[in-house]
Motif scaffolding. Structure first.
Motif: not given
Length: 285
Positions: A171-192
């Motif tokens: 996330e610190p390397l991809n602030q544009d997609e995190v802040l502008d698109l609310n595009l995040t990722r997580s272990n929980e989603r990957n596991l699902q």
């Protein structure tokens, strides 16, 4: 691992071993991952001078990569073909799998068709927003479609699920997609998504590489480390992570498709060693 050089045949046709996937697969032949890190522009987000110096000092340091590793293991037996597409998800692959199979399999002469493949998608699908995200149910349906398109050709397939995600690295390397698109990722989603894909593979009686579990095991077996040590940037893998993927694929081949393991004498090398062949032999091919 040694390959059997006494098992060979006189042909210059090379069956294919295709790696289908996203950027993790696309980068799987690159043995200089720091160059990708800098090409992505991530170095400008590193706020520690000592860390930045460490990154630049390792710019030309080679690391293991699973595509290159497979290519070497199968040299003169199978052509390992990279069909990884950075940023793509199962929706993209569903739209182009027929065309890819036509070009790399159907249109090829006998002896040069695809005999084995890996399918490694889900890391982008499991994101929380478009354009990367594919909803869970749609992802499973897309993967079923892609899998059946491949296996209907008689191609031996190994499916690989998404691994861990290191959000605090990404996330610190991809602030544009995190802040502008609310595009995040997580272990929980990957596991699902991994669990859903594993369930699908079991229903189809196909081999599944549970990479998420493999990363869990790495943490358990290395008490002084954690799965962060397998990443370049939180998604893409460094040499340690790539070696886990390679070992997992080779293990799955040995268990599920032993005749296609690179050490099996049934998988013959193209042409004998140089001291066992003549120019006349080659001209007859």
């Amino acid at each position: 691992m040694a390959r059997n050089r006494e098992s060979y045949e006189y042909t210059l046709n090379f069956p294919k071993f295709i790696l289908f996937g996203d950027s993790i697969t696309e980068r799987s032949f690159n043995q200089y991952p720091i160059q990708d890190f800098i090409a992505d522009g991530f170095d400008k987000f590193v706020d520690s001078e000592s860390k930045l110096k460490e990154i630049k000092d390792n710019l030309n340091t080679p690391e293991f990569s699973f595509g290159a590793g497979l290519s070497f293991s199968y040299v003169r037996r199978l052509d390992v073909v990279n069909r990884g597409f950075s940023g793509y998800n199962s929706g993209h692959m569903k739209a182009m799998i027929d065309k890819l199979l036509y070009l790399d399999h159907d249109s090829q002469p006998e002896g040069s068709k695809c005999v084995m493949a890996t399918l490694f998608l889900g890391t982008n699908d499991a994101a929380t927003a478009k354009p990367d995200m594919i909803e869970y149910d749609e992802y499973v349906e897309n993967m079923k479609y892609i899998i059946e398109k491949i296996t209907d050709k008689g191609i031996k397939l190994i499916i690989i699920g998404p691994a861990h995600h290191a959000a605090h690295l990404w996330e610190p390397l991809n602030q544009d997609e995190v802040l502008d698109l609310n595009l995040t990722r997580s272990n929980e989603r990957n596991l699902q998504y991994s669990n859903g894909l594993e369930k699908l593979c079991k229903s189809l009686n196909l081999p599944f590489v549970n990479l998420y579990e493999k990363f869990d095991n790495y943490k358990s077996n290395h008490k002084d480390l954690n799965s962060d040590d397998l990443f370049l940037d939180g998604i893409h893998l460094n040499g340690r992570g790539q070696k886990i993927v390679y070992d997992s694929i080779v293990e799955s081949i040995k268990q599920n498709y032993p005749d296609l393991h690179f050490q099996n004498e049934k998988l013959k090398m193209r042409l004998p060693d140089w001291n066992k062949i003549t120019i006349e032999d080659i001209e007859k091919l």
